[in-house]
Scaffold this motif. Structure first.
Motif, PDB file in Angstrom:
ATOM      1  N   PRO A 165       0.822  -1.212   0.000  1.00 22.47           N
ATOM      2  CA  PRO A 165       0.000   0.000   0.000  1.00 22.47           C
ATOM      3  C   PRO A 165       0.856   1.262   0.000  1.00 22.47           C
ATOM      4  CG  PRO A 165      -0.763  -1.575   1.650  1.00 22.47           C
ATOM      5  CD  PRO A 165       0.549  -2.076   1.160  1.00 22.47           C
ATOM      6  N   LEU A 166       0.320   2.332  -0.584  1.00 25.89           N
ATOM      7  CA  LEU A 166       1.049   3.584  -0.684  1.00 25.89           C
ATOM      8  C   LEU A 166       1.106   4.319   0.651  1.00 25.89           C
ATOM      9  CD1 LEU A 166       2.434   5.639  -2.614  1.00 25.89           C
ATOM     10  CD2 LEU A 166       0.182   6.687  -2.927  1.00 25.89           C
ATOM     11  N   ALA A 167       0.018   4.283   1.406  1.00 25.64           N
ATOM     12  CA  ALA A 167      -0.046   5.034   2.665  1.00 25.64           C
ATOM     13  C   ALA A 167      -1.125   4.426   3.542  1.00 25.64           C
ATOM     14  CB  ALA A 167      -0.321   6.512   2.403  1.00 25.64           C
ATOM     15  N   GLU A 171      -6.691  -1.370   6.119  1.00 28.51           N
ATOM     16  CA  GLU A 171      -7.858  -1.355   5.232  1.00 28.51           C
ATOM     17  C   GLU A 171      -8.823  -2.441   5.679  1.00 28.51           C
ATOM     18  OE1 GLU A 171      -6.728  -1.818   1.198  1.00 28.51           O
ATOM     19  OE2 GLU A 171      -5.701   0.126   1.054  1.00 28.51           O
ATOM     20  N   GLY A 172     -10.105  -2.105   5.713  1.00 31.49           N
ATOM     21  CA  GLY A 172     -11.114  -3.075   6.120  1.00 31.49           C
ATOM     22  C   GLY A 172     -11.637  -2.789   7.509  1.00 31.49           C
ATOM     23  N   THR A 173     -12.201  -3.827   8.135  1.00 30.08           N
ATOM     24  CA  THR A 173     -12.785  -3.696   9.470  1.00 30.08           C
ATOM     25  C   THR A 173     -11.702  -3.881  10.527  1.00 30.08           C
ATOM     26  OG1 THR A 173     -14.870  -4.618   8.655  1.00 30.08           O
ATOM     27  CG2 THR A 173     -14.556  -4.543  11.042  1.00 30.08           C
ATOM     28  N   MET A 174     -11.585  -2.899  11.413  1.00 29.76           N
ATOM     29  CA  MET A 174     -10.545  -2.945  12.450  1.00 29.76           C
ATOM     30  C   MET A 174     -10.851  -4.062  13.447  1.00 29.76           C
ATOM     31  SD  MET A 174      -8.390  -0.314  11.958  1.00 29.76           S
ATOM     32  CE  MET A 174      -7.782   0.301  13.510  1.00 29.76           C
ATOM     33  N   PRO A 175      -9.840  -4.814  13.877  1.00 24.67           N
ATOM     34  CA  PRO A 175     -10.055  -5.842  14.904  1.00 24.67           C
ATOM     35  C   PRO A 175     -10.346  -5.198  16.255  1.00 24.67           C
ATOM     36  CG  PRO A 175      -7.718  -5.611  14.446  1.00 24.67           C
ATOM     37  CD  PRO A 175      -8.433  -4.750  13.445  1.00 24.67           C
ATOM     38  N   SER A 186      -4.973  -8.363  15.699  1.00 21.79           N
ATOM     39  CA  SER A 186      -5.430  -9.273  14.637  1.00 21.79           C
ATOM     40  C   SER A 186      -5.043 -10.709  14.950  1.00 21.79           C
ATOM     41  CB  SER A 186      -4.840  -8.844  13.289  1.00 21.79           C
ATOM     42  OG  SER A 186      -5.216  -7.537  12.955  1.00 21.79           O
ATOM     43  N   PHE A 187      -3.839 -10.896  15.475  1.00 23.60           N
ATOM     44  CA  PHE A 187      -3.388 -12.238  15.831  1.00 23.60           C
ATOM     45  C   PHE A 187      -4.213 -12.809  16.980  1.00 23.60           C
ATOM     46  CE2 PHE A 187      -0.652 -15.172  18.169  1.00 23.60           C
ATOM     47  CZ  PHE A 187      -0.261 -16.039  17.162  1.00 23.60           C
ATOM     48  N   MET A 188      -4.499 -11.971  18.000  1.00 21.10           N
ATOM     49  CA  MET A 188      -5.284 -12.435  19.135  1.00 21.10           C
ATOM     50  C   MET A 188      -6.707 -12.789  18.737  1.00 21.10           C
ATOM     51  SD  MET A 188      -3.964  -9.791  22.113  1.00 21.10           S
ATOM     52  CE  MET A 188      -5.108 -10.492  23.338  1.00 21.10           C
ATOM     53  N   ALA A 189      -7.235 -12.052  17.751  1.00 22.47           N
ATOM     54  CA  ALA A 189      -8.596 -12.324  17.283  1.00 22.47           C
ATOM     55  C   ALA A 189      -8.649 -13.445  16.258  1.00 22.47           C
ATOM     56  CB  ALA A 189      -9.196 -11.050  16.694  1.00 22.47           C
ATOM     57  N   GLY A 190      -7.488 -13.912  15.795  1.00 23.22           N
ATOM     58  CA  GLY A 190      -7.464 -14.957  14.782  1.00 23.22           C
ATOM     59  C   GLY A 190      -7.940 -14.471  13.426  1.00 23.22           C
ATOM     60  N   ASP A 191      -7.874 -13.151  13.201  1.00 21.84           N
ATOM     61  CA  ASP A 191      -8.315 -12.552  11.943  1.00 21.84           C
ATOM     62  C   ASP A 191      -7.099 -12.417  11.031  1.00 21.84           C
ATOM     63  OD1 ASP A 191      -9.390 -11.092   9.885  1.00 21.84           O
ATOM     64  OD2 ASP A 191     -10.424  -9.631  11.173  1.00 21.84           O
ATOM     65  N   TRP A 192      -6.861 -13.414  10.185  1.00 19.99           N
ATOM     66  CA  TRP A 192      -5.650 -13.445   9.373  1.00 19.99           C
ATOM     67  C   TRP A 192      -5.719 -12.441   8.229  1.00 19.99           C
ATOM     68  CZ3 TRP A 192      -3.235 -15.459  12.933  1.00 19.99           C
ATOM     69  CH2 TRP A 192      -3.691 -16.580  13.630  1.00 19.99           C
ATOM     70  N   ARG A 193      -6.917 -12.117   7.763  1.00 16.39           N
ATOM     71  CA  ARG A 193      -7.036 -11.103   6.717  1.00 16.39           C
ATOM     72  C   ARG A 193      -6.601  -9.733   7.248  1.00 16.39           C
ATOM     73  NH1 ARG A 193     -10.054 -10.874   2.036  1.00 16.39           N
ATOM     74  NH2 ARG A 193     -11.081 -12.824   2.610  1.00 16.39           N
ATOM     75  N   SER A 197      -3.329  -7.331   6.230  1.00 13.28           N
ATOM     76  CA  SER A 197      -3.456  -5.919   5.895  1.00 13.28           C
ATOM     77  C   SER A 197      -2.551  -5.060   6.777  1.00 13.28           C
ATOM     78  CB  SER A 197      -4.913  -5.466   6.045  1.00 13.28           C
ATOM     79  OG  SER A 197      -5.040  -4.082   5.810  1.00 13.28           O
ATOM     80  N   ALA A 198      -2.513  -5.372   8.073  1.00 11.76           N
ATOM     81  CA  ALA A 198      -1.672  -4.602   8.992  1.00 11.76           C
ATOM     82  C   ALA A 198      -0.191  -4.749   8.635  1.00 11.76           C
ATOM     83  CB  ALA A 198      -1.921  -5.055  10.429  1.00 11.76           C
ATOM     84  N   LEU A 199       0.236  -5.966   8.304  1.00 11.88           N
ATOM     85  CA  LEU A 199       1.640  -6.197   7.959  1.00 11.88           C
ATOM     86  C   LEU A 199       2.002  -5.525   6.630  1.00 11.88           C
ATOM     87  CD1 LEU A 199       2.065  -9.939   9.007  1.00 11.88           C
ATOM     88  CD2 LEU A 199       3.005  -7.915  10.157  1.00 11.88           C
TER      89      LEU A 199
END
Length: 334
Positions: A165-167, A171-175, A186-193, A197-199
């Motif tokens: 991503p440029l900046a 993106e998407g729904t925040m955990p 995201s890791f604690m919630a098991g939300d890999w998508r 995005s965070a990485l």
């Protein structure tokens, strides 16, 4: 408990350090050619309205009285109110702190993962062709500014290749904000998508800060390894018949790490300056971005609050670095 005297000594020195920083920032804020009453009241305010603002915020009092009142508010944990957003400065900084911590932590991890191993290799193979090549890379990397490197990485990996991503930060729904750190949440919630995005958003800004810092870490580690290679302790290990690999990774690396950890504390201030520039370029919602926006809007209250908050964080970080260094090498507990 060999580290306890060191901890007490460092905590005692925190008080005059923060007091000196507060005094300096307060004086500088009062000598700039900007009338804070005019900023608060607005450009179209009348003289009566400006005078009312001065009286309400105590700006018509003598400077010593203003300083004592400001110092008392700092002790209470009140950094004041932003002139631009009219919200408590501490609340805004606390909301943005996790983003800056996450970016700085990943940048430090990149710097350590690159700088420490390559520094050890250069030190062990002193004056070899590999050492010379890496030293040239180090000199080139140290001379690169964060601002220029950030733009180049954006052009290559975002605009041309489209890999990252440029900046932005996400993106998407925040955990769910367990910690405020998107990677951890995201890791604690098991939300890999969300984790992906965070990485992805962390990639370019963390590289921008981590690569120049890795060059400094590599140079420092190299010099430390060379110094240790010529020490009597390493000569004794060689005389005992230990293999080169055991000497390097079991004895040499541990002794060199103590000095390298100290370097992380010394470069924290440099990284903080880099974070300010990088967060602005990548529109990263951290404290550095907040500081730049405050400067652009002449929000001197917010600039003072950020400086004191960042200085306090840096001072506390220095204490933590000293403790970690002593844990690695207890001989430094003085």
């Amino acid at each position: 408990m060999y580290w306890l005297p060191l901890l007490v000594n460092r905590l005692i020195w925190l008080v005059p350090t923060i007091f000196g920083l507060t005094t300096l920032i307060f004086v500088l804020s009062r000598v700039v050619p900007i009338d804070p009453a005019v900023l608060i009241a607005g450009e179209n305010a009348s003289l009566e309205q400006i005078q009312e603002v001065r009286s309400r915020f105590g700006l018509d009092e003598p400077l010593p009285s203003q300083f004592v009142r400001y110092l008392a508010s700092i002790v209470r944990g009140d950094l004041g109110t932003s002139l631009y957003t009219q919200t408590p400065i501490l609340d805004e900084l606390k909301a943005r702190l996790p983003a800056t911590i996450e970016l700085t932590a990943v940048s430090l991890a990149i710097a350590g993962a690159i700088g420490i191993p390559t520094g050890v290799i250069c030190g062990v193979h002193y004056n070899s062709w590999l050492d010379h090549v890496l030293r040239v890379v180090v000199v080139a990397s140290v001379g690169v500014t964060h601002f220029w490197l950030a733009i180049q990485l954006q052009i290559i990996f975002s605009m041309k290749l489209g890999w990252l991503p440029l900046a932005g930060r996400f993106e998407g729904t925040m955990p769910y904000p367990f910690t405020g750190l998107l990677v951890v949440d995201s890791f604690m919630a098991g939300d890999w998508r969300s984790l992906g995005s965070a990485l992805q958003h962390l990639g370019l800004p963390a590289l921008t800060i981590g690569l120049p810092t890795a060059a400094i870490v590599q140079r420092f580690t190299r010099n430390s390894v060379i110094s240790m290679m010529n020490s009597p302790s390493i000569a004794y290990q060689q005389a005992m018949g230990f293999s080169r690999r055991i000497i390097v990774w079991k004895y040499l690396l541990r002794s060199s790490l103590a000095a390298t950890v100290a370097l992380f504390g010394l470069t924290a201030g440099i990284m903080l300056a880099g974070v300010v520039a990088v967060e602005t370029v990548f529109d990263w919602p951290g404290m550095g971005n907040y500081a730049v926006r405050s400067i652009m809007y002449s929000d001197y209250n917010a600039v003072m609050g950020f400086t004191i908050f960042a200085g306090t964080v840096f001072a506390v970080l220095s204490v933590v670095v000293d403790l970690v260094q002593v844990m690695i090498d207890p001989r430094g507990a003085t």
